[in-house]
Design a protein around this motif. Sequence first.
Motif, short mmCIF file in Angstrom:
data_model
loop_
_atom_site.label_atom_id
_atom_site.label_comp_id
_atom_site.label_asym_id
_atom_site.label_seq_id
_atom_site.Cartn_x
_atom_site.Cartn_y
_atom_site.Cartn_z
N THR A 122 -7.24 8.10 10.36
CA THR A 122 -8.04 8.84 9.39
C THR A 122 -7.45 10.25 9.30
O THR A 122 -6.63 10.64 10.13
N GLY A 178 6.68 -1.25 7.04
CA GLY A 178 6.45 -2.68 7.24
C GLY A 178 5.38 -3.02 8.26
O GLY A 178 5.34 -4.12 8.76
N CYS A 179 4.50 -2.06 8.57
CA CYS A 179 3.39 -2.37 9.48
C CYS A 179 2.10 -2.38 8.68
O CYS A 179 1.11 -1.73 9.03
N CYS A 180 2.12 -3.14 7.57
CA CYS A 180 1.06 -3.05 6.56
C CYS A 180 -0.32 -3.38 7.11
O CYS A 180 -1.32 -2.89 6.60
N SER A 181 -0.38 -4.23 8.13
CA SER A 181 -1.70 -4.60 8.61
C SER A 181 -2.33 -3.50 9.46
O SER A 181 -3.47 -3.61 9.84
N LEU A 182 -1.55 -2.45 9.75
CA LEU A 182 -2.09 -1.33 10.52
C LEU A 182 -2.38 -0.12 9.63
O LEU A 182 -2.63 0.97 10.11
N ARG A 226 11.96 -8.69 7.39
CA ARG A 226 12.00 -7.99 8.67
C ARG A 226 11.48 -8.90 9.78
O ARG A 226 12.10 -9.02 10.84
N LYS A 233 8.01 11.59 3.45
CA LYS A 233 7.33 10.44 2.88
C LYS A 233 8.33 9.30 2.96
O LYS A 233 9.49 9.47 2.61
N HIS A 284 4.26 5.40 2.76
CA HIS A 284 3.64 5.31 1.44
C HIS A 284 3.83 3.93 0.85
O HIS A 284 3.99 3.78 -0.36
N GLY A 285 3.85 2.93 1.71
CA GLY A 285 3.87 1.56 1.21
C GLY A 285 2.56 1.27 0.49
O GLY A 285 1.61 2.05 0.56
N PRO A 329 7.65 -1.99 -1.26
CA PRO A 329 6.64 -1.51 -0.32
C PRO A 329 5.56 -2.58 -0.17
O PRO A 329 5.15 -3.20 -1.15
N VAL A 343 5.05 4.46 16.05
CA VAL A 343 4.14 4.19 14.94
C VAL A 343 2.69 4.31 15.37
O VAL A 343 2.28 3.74 16.38
N CYS A 392 8.20 2.35 3.10
CA CYS A 392 7.36 1.36 3.78
C CYS A 392 7.96 1.09 5.14
O CYS A 392 9.14 0.78 5.25
N ARG A 406 -3.85 2.70 11.61
CA ARG A 406 -5.29 2.77 11.31
C ARG A 406 -5.83 4.19 11.47
O ARG A 406 -6.81 4.43 12.16
N TYR A 457 0.93 4.62 -8.94
CA TYR A 457 1.65 4.57 -7.67
C TYR A 457 2.98 3.82 -7.82
O TYR A 457 4.03 4.30 -7.40
#
Lengths: 590, 164
Positions: free
Chosen positions: B144, B125-129, A187, B120, B83-84, A181, B139, B123, B142, A426
């Motif tokens: 809340t 793979g859109c970690c920057s968002l 990718r 759940k 849940h990354g 994760p 997707v 990941c 950002r 986690y």
Amino acid sequence: MTSIDGRYEVRVGLASCSIAAGASRVFRALDEAGAAPHTTGCVGMCYAEPLIEVIGPDGQHVWYGHVEESDVQRIVTNHLIQGEVVADLQVERPDGQVRFALRNCGIVDPEDIASYIELGGYAGLQRALSMPPEAVIADIQDAGLRGRGGAGFPTHKKWDLAREAVGDQKYVVCNADEGDPGAFMDRSILESDPHSVIEGMMIAGYAIGASIGYVYVRAEYPLAIKRLRRAITQTQESEYLGRLAAESGFHFAVSIREGAGAFVCGEETALLMSIEGKRGMPRFRPPYPAEKGLFDCPTVINNVETLANVPRIMNDGPESFSAFGTERSRGTKVFSLAGKVQRGGLVEIPMGTTVNDMVFAIGGGISSGKAFKAVQTGGPSGGCIPAHLGDTPVDYESLAAIGAIMGSGGLLVMDADTCMVDVARYFLSFARDESCGKCTFCRVGTEQMLRILTRITEGRGEMRDLEILEDLGAKIQGGSLCGLGQTVPNPVLTTLRFFRDEYEAHIQGRHCPAKQCKALIEYQILDDACRGCTLCEKACPVEAISGERGETYTIDQDRCIRCGLCLSSCRFDAIALYSEPKTNSLEVAK
Amino acid sequence: METMTPDVLVAVDEIIERHRETPGPSIPMLQALQETFGYVAPEFLQRIAAATGIPASDLFSIVTFYAQFRLEPLGRHHIQVCHGTACHLAGAERITEALEYATGTKCGCTSDDREFTIEKVACVGCCSLAPVVSVDEEVHGRLTSDDVSALVKELRKQGSEMTP
């Protein structure tokens, strides 16, 4: 000048995260405005998506970030027609990088083989085919290429073993089961430059004498699969490749296997079991896959990034790669930089770049403005590196020396708001879920460690738990067959080593210094800021908030389930989070 | 549950036939069935077993081992909460809870009205968002807790407009 005249080349990155950020809409708007945009893959500046890149007649590159559809017309009119850069939308590309594996990402059209060939694609294969296979392997050895999937095993050794192995049928397998994760390097490469990986597989196939290749790619990566499929079809139809095959007599067919969602399948023997149609459970080595792998035939398994490096090494010579990096860790490494960092994205650095340089020079520092606390490398198998070791060079040896690992390239930045005990819990929870269950220590040990960590984060821990965690961690490492069990205690062991005080705060003070652990925090409404607007009362799912409109509201702590919905609904910053050390029997009030 | 009508069985058999010659056929077969029907019905396993000789128990062990396979159909909206690590740091658990309250179902389940399935995922793979939720494969980043509650409300509204 009143119209678009083609002086400028316009590119829009369309990879998964760009599309999620709205890049397709921006692309359409540019197209409708007559700007004739080109599709490309990931530029690496994920933080600024959607991105437009404009290349001028003088070769000058300008990047526009966070572009909305409504900005497009301004870019077209000001820049493409009048030649003036729109300064307020401009973003800078972070320097300090060397793009070797990512050389084409963000430049090549991932859906067009001609675009790849134009950039020198398949020339590495052509050169390899003109050499004896042993010489190809020698070049890879001279380059010093080591496996980019995490373990860093020398690539030429795998190839050499598979070449020496006896078998009528041999296989090349590309491991694209990117399961960590927080990691998206593979990718991005597959989405942005699929042909580089296919070419790498072909060169590996020629070197070991294989004619069949499999790409084992996560089903969760639909766009990568689509672009790979297309690329494979194009290789079959390409006249250029057809001629190469006819002249050399070397034929190689690639097919795709979709991984069905099991982290352990990133382990090579488990991956092979999965391609064979079984549960992905690792088996004992030796025999190594290079001798007895897929369907019991000699098999080379390389990671996506490893293979993406191969074509350029073959084309430009081994020194083009070995010129970068440190003595024992040659070349570059791709990282996905994420977490609490300003400029998160896909970066490629020469080995030996320090952690601090990655976080500050490339990443632009901490996004929240709070203190830099740690980075986590290698996902569930890796470790946390504290800020005071920020001058550690990122290479295989230096990271191993402080208990972390290089891993596949996930690099998560953490700030003062990150609770290290929660981070350990986690990763352990992930490891517990993903243990295949074959080895007792991994199966039962991760469950026990998770229970202890959960207890600690709920304020019910005891000091002796810390020793039990260390003992269990060491036993899981020693008693597991595969890389998963041997490494998953790392996040706990490294946080225990570098952040023991946080564990102690949870146990002895029953509080969470980072205010993350739910059982140890309290939400409170601030008298002077609350306007009595009723939003939090409406947001609360358990009716724990009450008051009169226009007056200060209050939270009933016994009812509150600490979901945080009130905090997120408040428009006046009137709700605050507390976690105070409980040193005596009196509840410490704010 | 999908009833095993003759049409369904023909489609199932056709998929089995298509993958029969694939080396290591079971996983591609099960994936193709899930792609077509949205889930893997227990009856499909029997059908594959009868056609290929792979024991149904082996197939069941595969289906339960890999996270991709579902033994029950999805709700109308498929919500996947990432849940990354980046999403975890950015509050994925709070997002999950907000979704659970808004939809009235637990993560990993489908709501009683079959409107929502919440899952759940490891990941996307859109970690920057981060934090990220995927709704019907689209997707959203950002987010809340407040945003996801609004998102669910919006999906419910769309649903009631479509069925007057």
